[in-house]
Design a protein around this motif. Structure first.
Motif, PDB file in Angstrom:
ATOM      1  N   UNK A  50       0.930  -1.273   0.003  1.00 52.34           N
ATOM      2  CA  UNK A  50       0.020  -0.054   0.059  1.00 52.34           C
ATOM      3  C   UNK A  50       0.743   1.419  -0.203  1.00 52.34           C
ATOM      4  N   UNK A  51       0.511   2.113  -0.784  1.00 50.86           N
ATOM      5  CA  UNK A  51       1.038   3.467  -0.751  1.00 50.86           C
ATOM      6  C   UNK A  51       0.016   4.482  -0.767  1.00 50.86           C
ATOM      7  N   UNK A  52       0.193   5.202   0.636  1.00 49.12           N
ATOM      8  CA  UNK A  52      -1.063   6.179   1.065  1.00 49.12           C
ATOM      9  C   UNK A  52      -0.502   7.597   1.197  1.00 49.12           C
ATOM     10  N   UNK A  53      -1.214   8.170   1.153  1.00 48.77           N
ATOM     11  CA  UNK A  53      -0.905   9.925   1.258  1.00 48.77           C
ATOM     12  C   UNK A  53      -0.673  10.133   2.676  1.00 48.77           C
ATOM     13  N   UNK A  54      -0.509  11.543   2.961  1.00 56.40           N
ATOM     14  CA  UNK A  54      -0.212  12.120   4.355  1.00 56.40           C
ATOM     15  C   UNK A  54      -1.489  12.335   5.159  1.00 56.40           C
ATOM     16  N   UNK A  55      -2.645  12.013   4.387  1.00 53.16           N
ATOM     17  CA  UNK A  55      -3.955  12.531   5.208  1.00 53.16           C
ATOM     18  C   UNK A  55      -4.055  11.539   6.356  1.00 53.16           C
ATOM     19  N   UNK A  56      -3.862  10.185   6.230  1.00 56.31           N
ATOM     20  CA  UNK A  56      -4.211   9.420   7.417  1.00 56.31           C
ATOM     21  C   UNK A  56      -5.653   8.990   7.593  1.00 56.31           C
ATOM     22  N   UNK A  57      -5.853   7.921   8.297  1.00 57.03           N
ATOM     23  CA  UNK A  57      -7.173   7.418   8.244  1.00 57.03           C
ATOM     24  C   UNK A  57      -6.990   5.819   8.446  1.00 57.03           C
ATOM     25  N   UNK A  58      -5.941   5.050   8.144  1.00 55.34           N
ATOM     26  CA  UNK A  58      -6.004   3.676   8.356  1.00 55.34           C
ATOM     27  C   UNK A  58      -5.727   3.325   9.715  1.00 55.34           C
TER      28      UNK A  58
END
Length: 355
Positions: A244-252
């Motif tokens: 997984x590549x996620x941005x910096x918003x968060x939520x996981x």
């Protein structure tokens, strides 16, 4: 109706959410279910933040066949296996997927999801792989407030006629897929060899190729209605391994020791998690952990996930007999998951196959 609901690019998540709310008897003070709910003033309950184990895998991913020393590779493999056993999740750096490429993927995703909803839903992009919400949801708690392109790798080579001005998206997606596929295969072999005590072979897991593996391009729109709305409902992954590549918003968030923990985004790192098939193959040594994505009231979130999946007729097997699970193929597993979701609204998964 809020501006969100009027935006031509947005899927009709607001209408779907409110229809489910009314279906469950949650209409606003007995009013008719014809409008979306107002923004919530509730404050989400705090969730502890965690930093997943961070592993430098440069000694495994280096183009130089020598990579690191034998001692470095052994220590890296041990750290990966330990994280898979204790967390089911870990982060990697020096993973071989260029940061510039990931940033370009983020920009191309934004362009893609800015298309009008009707174009995304009907234009045939990525072999008609567009998805939104949760068609099987019977309550707001079963609705995923998100949209995605669920892209079979074989479909990435689709012709330019289907892409138009988004042809560069196809090229970037293909490059991301190649880099993540290489990483996932390397990590899967390392995890298998740690248990086997011998080489697992270049094609472990058997049956995983571009006809069975896929990318999922995710967007989680802002959700002003409920601080407890799921961007992605709690679940485990029905594959061997996910990158997984996620941005910096968060939520996981992930479940550990019966507690939800929020995963802190780390710039430049990729997240890896164990899927159900690897848990079964490892006789529960490696853990497929429940996780979810929480929405943000103000900010959209993007991610890209690579799923290492075998063909439907591939037997999953085990590294060591006796097995905790009955013999099953990936196709049998997927069909049972779909049956359970349709019947109960949620996935049951591996417990269905216990001996």
């Amino acid at each position: 109706m809020p501006d969100f609901a009027r935006n031509a690019a947005e899927p009709p998540l607001a209408a779907s959410y409110y229809a489910l709310l009314c279906r469950c008897g949650g209409g606003l003070h007995g009013s008719a279910c014809t409008t979306v709910p107002p923004a919530s003033s509730e404050v989400p309950l705090p969730v502890s933040e965690c930093e997943l184990p961070m592993i430098d895998v440069g000694c495994l991913t280096s183009d130089d066949r020598g990579g690191g020393s034998a001692e470095e590779r052994a220590a890296c493999a041990a750290a990966i296996a330990r994280a898979a056993e204790e967390w089911g999740f870990f982060q990697v750096r020096n993973h071989g997927v260029r940061q510039e490429l990931l940033e370009e993927m983020r920009r191309e995703q934004a362009r893609l999801f800015c298309l009008p909803f009707e174009a995304k839903a009907t234009a045939g992009l990525f072999d008609d792989s567009y998805r939104w919400g949760t068609p099987t949801a019977t309550s707001p708690q079963q609705l995923s407030w998100s949209e995605a392109f669920h892209v079979p790798l074989a479909g990435i080579s689709g012709n330019s006629r289907n892409f138009g001005e988004l042809t560069t998206l196809r090229d970037v997606t293909r490059e991301v897929e190649g880099a993540m596929s290489k990483l996932a295969s390397t990590l899967a072999r390392v995890l298998a060899e740690t248990l086997l005590g011998r080489p697992a072979g270049e094609r472990f897991p058997e049956g995983c190729d571009e006809t069975s593996c896929f990318l999922r391009l995710n967007r989680y729109p802002p959700c002003p209605f409920s601080p407890d709305a799921f961007g992605l409902v709690p679940h485990t992954d029905s594959d061997f391994l996910t990158v997984l590549y996620q941005d910096q918003v968060g939520g996981l968030q992930l479940m550990k020791d019966a507690t939800w923990l929020s995963v802190k985004p780390i710039p430049g790192a990729l997240i890896v998690n164990i899927g159900d098939l690897f848990q079964a193959w490892s006789n529960n040594r490696y853990k497929s952990v429940e996780h979810k994505v929480m929405t943000n009231a103000m900010t959209e979130r993007y991610s890209v996930a690579y799923f290492l999946c075998p063909s439907y007729d591939s037997p999953i097997g085990t590294y060591k007999e006796p097995s905790t699970y009955m013999p099953f193929t990936f196709g049998e597993y997927r069909r049972k998951v779909q049956e359970d979701v349709k019947r109960t609204g949620k996935k049951i998964g591996l417990p269905n196959f216990l001996v």
